[in-house]
Design a protein around this motif. Structure first.
Motif, PDB file in Angstrom:
ATOM      1  N   LEU A 217      32.547  35.296  39.000  1.00 12.78           N
ATOM      2  CA  LEU A 217      32.863  36.721  38.920  1.00 12.78           C
ATOM      3  C   LEU A 217      32.365  37.322  37.611  1.00 12.78           C
ATOM      4  N   GLU A 218      32.519  36.576  36.536  1.00 15.46           N
ATOM      5  CA  GLU A 218      32.023  37.070  35.244  1.00 15.46           C
ATOM      6  C   GLU A 218      30.509  37.202  35.272  1.00 15.46           C
ATOM      7  N   ASP A 219      29.817  36.199  35.835  1.00 22.30           N
ATOM      8  CA  ASP A 219      28.362  36.248  35.915  1.00 22.30           C
ATOM      9  C   ASP A 219      27.880  37.452  36.726  1.00 22.30           C
ATOM     10  N   GLU A 220      28.592  37.752  37.807  1.00 23.75           N
ATOM     11  CA  GLU A 220      28.155  38.787  38.737  1.00 23.75           C
ATOM     12  C   GLU A 220      28.702  40.170  38.396  1.00 23.75           C
ATOM     13  N   GLY A 221      29.549  40.262  37.389  1.00 22.54           N
ATOM     14  CA  GLY A 221      30.118  41.553  37.024  1.00 22.54           C
ATOM     15  C   GLY A 221      31.103  42.082  38.046  1.00 22.54           C
ATOM     16  N   VAL A 222      31.861  41.165  38.659  1.00 20.28           N
ATOM     17  CA  VAL A 222      32.816  41.506  39.717  1.00 20.28           C
ATOM     18  C   VAL A 222      34.233  41.357  39.182  1.00 20.28           C
ATOM     19  N   GLY A 223      35.106  42.279  39.526  1.00 20.24           N
ATOM     20  CA  GLY A 223      36.495  42.199  39.106  1.00 20.24           C
ATOM     21  C   GLY A 223      37.291  41.222  39.954  1.00 20.24           C
ATOM     22  N   ALA A 224      38.499  40.918  39.493  1.00 19.50           N
ATOM     23  CA  ALA A 224      39.405  40.046  40.237  1.00 19.50           C
ATOM     24  C   ALA A 224      40.783  40.688  40.298  1.00 19.50           C
ATOM     25  N   ILE A 225      41.360  40.704  41.492  1.00 18.12           N
ATOM     26  CA  ILE A 225      42.762  41.086  41.650  1.00 18.12           C
ATOM     27  C   ILE A 225      43.449  39.895  42.306  1.00 18.12           C
ATOM     28  N   VAL A 226      44.376  39.284  41.609  1.00 17.83           N
ATOM     29  CA  VAL A 226      44.943  38.019  42.070  1.00 17.83           C
ATOM     30  C   VAL A 226      46.229  38.274  42.843  1.00 17.83           C
ATOM     31  N   PHE A 227      46.406  37.502  43.933  1.00 18.62           N
ATOM     32  CA  PHE A 227      47.605  37.662  44.738  1.00 18.62           C
ATOM     33  C   PHE A 227      48.482  36.417  44.673  1.00 18.62           C
ATOM     34  N   SER A 228      49.727  36.588  45.098  1.00 14.01           N
ATOM     35  CA  SER A 228      50.763  35.539  45.036  1.00 14.01           C
ATOM     36  C   SER A 228      50.965  35.001  43.625  1.00 14.01           C
ATOM     37  N   PRO A 229      51.073  35.876  42.605  1.00 12.99           N
ATOM     38  CA  PRO A 229      51.267  35.384  41.230  1.00 12.99           C
ATOM     39  C   PRO A 229      52.619  34.716  41.033  1.00 12.99           C
ATOM     40  N   LEU A 230      53.579  34.980  41.911  1.00 11.33           N
ATOM     41  CA  LEU A 230      54.902  34.346  41.829  1.00 11.33           C
ATOM     42  C   LEU A 230      55.036  33.217  42.839  1.00 11.33           C
TER      43      LEU A 230
END
Length: 335
Positions: A217-230
């Motif tokens: 994601l860093e290489d491609e310039g893409v964001g991340a939204i993470v699910f199930s953090p709990l």
């Protein structure tokens, strides 16, 4: 069309004063660091007034991003219908302040065109989602899971078509492995609908994205939204004294089963809770803060069953970030 007569909703005037928004990859879009997911507690089986209260409280706190999927409920499609009602009754004047996302990929309809990644399924599902929510476009349209049997160019072509047709502004993928993510980003770039965001599962108990995906994601310039953090509630105090009758594990709701609530996991959570207490945080706040330590994470997606849980999550943002020694202690516990 209005469903009921109610006093007009007026959002909090200070909703943007304390929220610091985060740029998503190399795009021009910023996301709130906490986003609200409608996977649970927004379905047709759930009390509408509670769903409405949670959505409006989230917006009052500066949460602009509401994350859905075609099959969220239960029943399938009903979370989108619920959110559509909230939009019609309360949030329609603020549509341009909202980020609304939906997805298609998991089973939604009977027959051979009701899941996975074909162009036919994805575009039909998007039209159905727009109809349920009563809107002309979504801000992000996701391929919800990687389909190993459909050419990736077909799946990404459907996402790009949605953008070019004005039915979505941005493209996203979820649950894609690293190499497929890299290939998807290249395809979408060529199609003129660059990949905005990836939504992976990520928590203290699920760290797979750290191995390779975050680097892609860093290489491609893409964001991340993470699910199930709990971890579906495991990273809270809920299961420390057994499995409550109304819990997801007891109901086998979502991905959490009773056999996952093991003595080893509970021991980890008890040890982590001591760090949370030292920081004057709840266990849930510590788990959320832990995801925020990664620069690749644009937003952390939470679920909620009541408005107070959203308030607790947003309050975490004003607490001190984890220090290096605290991260080291957590890593030792998780190891």
């Amino acid at each position: 069309m209005l469903y009921r007569s109610a006093p007009p909703y007026a959002p909090a005037a200070d909703r943007y004063s304390s929220m610091e928004y985060v740029r998503c990859g190399q795009s021009g879009l910023k996301l709130p660091p906490i986003s609200l997911g409608l996977w649970h507690n927004f379905g047709s089986v759930d009390p509408y007034e509670n769903a409405r209260a949670m959505a409006l409280r989230a917006f009052d706190l500066g949460i602009t991003h509401f994350d859905l999927a075609n099959n969220y409920g239960p029943e399938f499609g009903s979370a989108e219908a619920t959110f559509g009602r909230i939009l019609a009754e309360d949030l329609a004047p603020y549509r341009d302040e909202l980020l609304i996302s939906t997805k298609a990929g998991y089973r939604m309809m009977p027959g051979p065109y009701g899941e996975w990644g074909s162009r036919k399924y994805l575009l039909a599902s998007l039209d159905q989602s727009l109809s349920r929510m009563g809107i002309d476009y979504v801000d992000i349209f996701y391929s919800h899971r990687y389909d190993p049997e459909t050419p990736l160019a077909e799946t990404m072509g459907a996402l790009a078509h949605a953008v070019h047709a004005g039915k979505a502004i941005y493209t996203g993928i979820s649950n894609y492995p690293p190499q497929a993510t890299r290939e998807a980003a290249a395809l979408l770039e060529d199609m003129g609908a660059p990949l905005l965001i990836h939504q992976p599962k990520y928590s203290m108990l699920e760290r797979a994205p750290e191995a390779e995906l975050f680097g892609v994601l860093e290489d491609e310039g893409v964001g991340a939204i993470v699910f199930s953090p709990l971890a579906q509630g495991l990273l809270t105090d809920k299961y420390l004294d057994g499995i409550p009758e109304d819990s997801r594990a007891a109901k086998a709701s979502g991905f959490l089963r009773e056999d996952q609530v093991t003595d080893d996991v509970i021991g980890i959570v008890r040890a982590l809770r001591e760090i949370a207490r030292e920081r004057n945080q709840s266990m849930a706040q510590l788990a959320l803060a832990w995801t925020r330590r990664r620069p690749e994470v644009t937003s952390t997606l939470i679920g909620a069953s009541r408005a107070e849980q959203i308030e607790e999550a947003v309050a975490m943002l004003s607490q001190p970030p984890l220090a290096e020694d605290e991260i080291a202690r957590i890593d030792a516990i998780l190891a």
